[in-house]
Design a protein around this motif. Structure first.
Motif, short mmCIF file in Angstrom:
data_model
loop_
_atom_site.label_atom_id
_atom_site.label_comp_id
_atom_site.label_asym_id
_atom_site.label_seq_id
_atom_site.Cartn_x
_atom_site.Cartn_y
_atom_site.Cartn_z
N LEU A 51 0.81 -1.23 0.00
CA LEU A 51 0.00 0.00 0.00
C LEU A 51 0.84 1.28 0.00
CD1 LEU A 51 -2.83 -1.02 2.50
CD2 LEU A 51 -2.77 -1.26 0.02
N LYS A 52 2.04 1.20 -0.52
CA LYS A 52 2.85 2.40 -0.63
C LYS A 52 2.63 3.01 -2.01
CE LYS A 52 6.52 1.05 2.57
NZ LYS A 52 7.95 0.75 2.73
N ASP A 53 2.16 4.26 -2.02
CA ASP A 53 1.86 4.93 -3.30
C ASP A 53 3.12 5.48 -3.94
OD1 ASP A 53 -1.23 6.40 -2.10
OD2 ASP A 53 -0.83 4.46 -3.01
N ARG A 54 3.08 5.47 -5.28
CA ARG A 54 4.11 6.16 -6.05
C ARG A 54 3.39 7.16 -6.96
NH1 ARG A 54 8.94 5.81 -6.71
NH2 ARG A 54 8.77 6.51 -8.86
N HIS A 55 3.87 8.41 -6.94
CA HIS A 55 3.21 9.45 -7.72
C HIS A 55 4.17 10.16 -8.66
CE1 HIS A 55 -0.44 9.10 -5.28
NE2 HIS A 55 0.35 9.06 -4.23
N ASP A 56 5.42 9.71 -8.73
CA ASP A 56 6.39 10.46 -9.52
C ASP A 56 6.82 9.70 -10.78
OD1 ASP A 56 7.60 8.52 -8.05
OD2 ASP A 56 9.25 9.73 -7.32
N ASP A 57 5.92 8.90 -11.33
CA ASP A 57 6.20 8.19 -12.57
C ASP A 57 5.55 8.92 -13.74
OD1 ASP A 57 7.27 5.86 -11.08
OD2 ASP A 57 5.18 5.68 -10.48
N ILE A 58 6.16 8.80 -14.89
CA ILE A 58 5.54 9.29 -16.12
C ILE A 58 5.40 8.09 -17.04
CG2 ILE A 58 5.80 10.79 -18.13
CD1 ILE A 58 7.42 12.66 -16.39
N VAL A 59 4.18 7.72 -17.33
CA VAL A 59 3.92 6.52 -18.13
C VAL A 59 3.05 6.88 -19.33
CG1 VAL A 59 3.03 4.16 -18.15
CG2 VAL A 59 4.07 5.08 -16.07
N TRP A 60 3.51 6.47 -20.51
CA TRP A 60 2.75 6.64 -21.74
C TRP A 60 2.52 5.27 -22.36
CZ3 TRP A 60 1.35 11.29 -24.33
CH2 TRP A 60 1.71 12.46 -23.65
N TYR A 70 4.14 0.06 -23.54
CA TYR A 70 4.21 1.12 -22.52
C TYR A 70 5.63 1.72 -22.47
CZ TYR A 70 -0.43 -0.05 -20.87
OH TYR A 70 -1.78 -0.25 -20.80
N VAL A 71 5.67 3.02 -22.31
CA VAL A 71 6.94 3.73 -22.16
C VAL A 71 6.98 4.31 -20.75
CG1 VAL A 71 8.41 5.61 -23.02
CG2 VAL A 71 6.96 4.32 -24.61
N TYR A 72 7.88 3.80 -19.95
CA TYR A 72 7.99 4.21 -18.55
C TYR A 72 9.19 5.16 -18.45
CZ TYR A 72 7.80 3.52 -13.47
OH TYR A 72 7.66 3.69 -12.13
N ILE A 73 8.95 6.41 -18.11
CA ILE A 73 10.01 7.41 -18.03
C ILE A 73 10.28 7.76 -16.58
CG2 ILE A 73 10.80 9.69 -18.76
CD1 ILE A 73 8.86 9.53 -21.09
N LEU A 74 11.49 7.49 -16.14
CA LEU A 74 11.91 7.84 -14.78
C LEU A 74 12.90 8.99 -14.88
CD1 LEU A 74 12.00 7.20 -11.72
CD2 LEU A 74 13.93 5.71 -12.21
N LEU A 75 12.56 10.12 -14.28
CA LEU A 75 13.43 11.30 -14.32
C LEU A 75 14.31 11.28 -13.08
CD1 LEU A 75 10.71 13.88 -15.37
CD2 LEU A 75 12.26 12.61 -16.84
N GLU A 76 15.62 11.25 -13.29
CA GLU A 76 16.55 11.10 -12.17
C GLU A 76 17.42 12.35 -12.07
OE1 GLU A 76 17.96 9.22 -8.90
OE2 GLU A 76 16.22 8.76 -10.13
N PHE A 77 17.33 13.07 -10.94
CA PHE A 77 18.03 14.33 -10.81
C PHE A 77 18.98 14.35 -9.62
CE2 PHE A 77 13.91 15.39 -12.78
CZ PHE A 77 14.41 15.73 -14.01
#
Length: 340
Positions: A51-60, A70-77
């Motif tokens: 039940l841990k939410d993730r909200h910082d994904d960008i999925v197309w 599916y294209v899963y984009i993880l932005l790493e800064f």
């Protein structure tokens, strides 16, 4: 850092950015068979079993033939490269698959759809950590290695791209990378001018504003110097501000370059000193070993050595020690060892 992340997420929430990323930076045959007109953004919030939410994904998702991909984009800064990134991305992709199964969004075959995991990295040090999951797992021979998970992601390390190569791509993602990498004010102005040409239509207004937000939150934040930079809502305002500030930045970057050059020079000097010190240390260590062995062999054959003989051996160089050591087998008196 949150505003930095959100600015990028806003950019990659536009179909033009994802399309140009695929066409410009994924050099694989299957990309040519995508129906890019079907590109659509899907929910990027997944709930795992704990039940841990993730909200910082960008999925197309996009159609490849009749099936979705599916294209899963993880932005790493982060400024430090994450050595366990393959594991992180594998977990995120697993959460995506769990969500697709739960929502019954599988293809007609009932199989899980392909996923392209992309890590965009804009840290200063170049990425040298593994991108393959199996490289993180200790190898044990004898058959156990076949159970290691095989998973990799597409790494886009922005700093590795040459400006000339990015310029030839002529797309909005390459423009973003050029802005990230550039310290030349004239080049920055040229990139912004190109963006304004490419995004001139009314239908591109949202992406123009997204670039303006990125300039506010990221670019100007890190380059503003002494001058206060107002908030912009349009890319045209950004170009006007750049025209006023590039002279100040040029002087600032020149000073930074001189400081960095001096620091690099000092560090190179320190490294050379350490290198020479290690070299001299190894030489001294070898000589001490050779001296100790010769002293022991001479005492075994001729008995206790006089202080004069000991001093002569201690003062000799490696070449002389080797010559004296060769004479031990044929010498009957110790004086024969040291004869010219």
């Amino acid at each position: 850092m949150a505003s930095h992340d959100n600015s990028y997420k806003l950019l990659f929430s536009h179909v033009e950015m994802v399309r140009d990323l695929l066409l410009g930076f994924v050099k694989e045959e299957w990309v040519q068979r995508l129906d890019l007109e079907t590109l659509e953004k899907v929910s990027g919030s997944y709930v795992s079993d704990d039940l841990k939410d993730r909200h910082d994904d960008i999925v197309w998702r996009v159609k490849w033939g009749s099936e979705w991909l599916y294209v899963y984009i993880l932005l790493e800064f982060q400024s430090v490269v994450d050595a366990y990134m393959p594991l992180r991305v594998l977990v995120y992709v697993g959460l995506l698959y769990q969500d697709l199964i739960r929502e019954k969004k599988l293809g007609s075959s009932g199989k899980l759809p392909p996923v392209l995991p992309v890590v965009l990295y804009n840290g200063k040090p170049r990425w040298r950590a593994p991108i393959e999951m199996s490289d993180l797992i200790q190898h044990i021979p004898g058959g156990l290695e076949r159970y290691r998970p095989r998973f990799t992601f597409l790494l886009l390390d922005e700093g590795r791209y040459r400006d000339d190569d990015l310029k030839q791509l002529k797309n909005v993602v390459s423009a973003l990378f050029r802005l990230e990498n550039s310290r030349d004010p004239e080049r920055i102005m040229a990139v912004v001018t190109s963006l304004l040409e490419w995004l001139a239509g009314d239908e591109q207004a949202s992406l123009r504003r997204a670039f303006a937000v990125w300039f506010n939150r990221v670019f100007f934040h890190s380059h503003k110097g002494k001058k206060e930079i107002p908030e912009f809502e349009e890319l045209t305002e950004v170009r006007s501000m750049l025209a006023e500030t590039v002279v100040e930045w040029k002087e600032e970057w020149k000073r930074e370059g001189l400081r960095e050059g001096r620091e690099e020079g000092r560090e190179e000097g320190r490294q050379e000193g350490r290198k020479e010190g290690r070299k001299e240390g190894r030489k001294e260590g070898r000589k001490e070993g050779e001296t100790s062995i010769l002293l022991k062999l001479l005492e075994m054959k001729f008995g206790r050595l006089t202080p004069e003989h000991q001093s002569k051996i201690q003062a000799a160089d490696s070449k002389t020690l080797l010559k004296w050591g060769e004479r031990i087998l044929i010498a009957n008196r110790i004086d024969e060892i040291f004869s010219a």
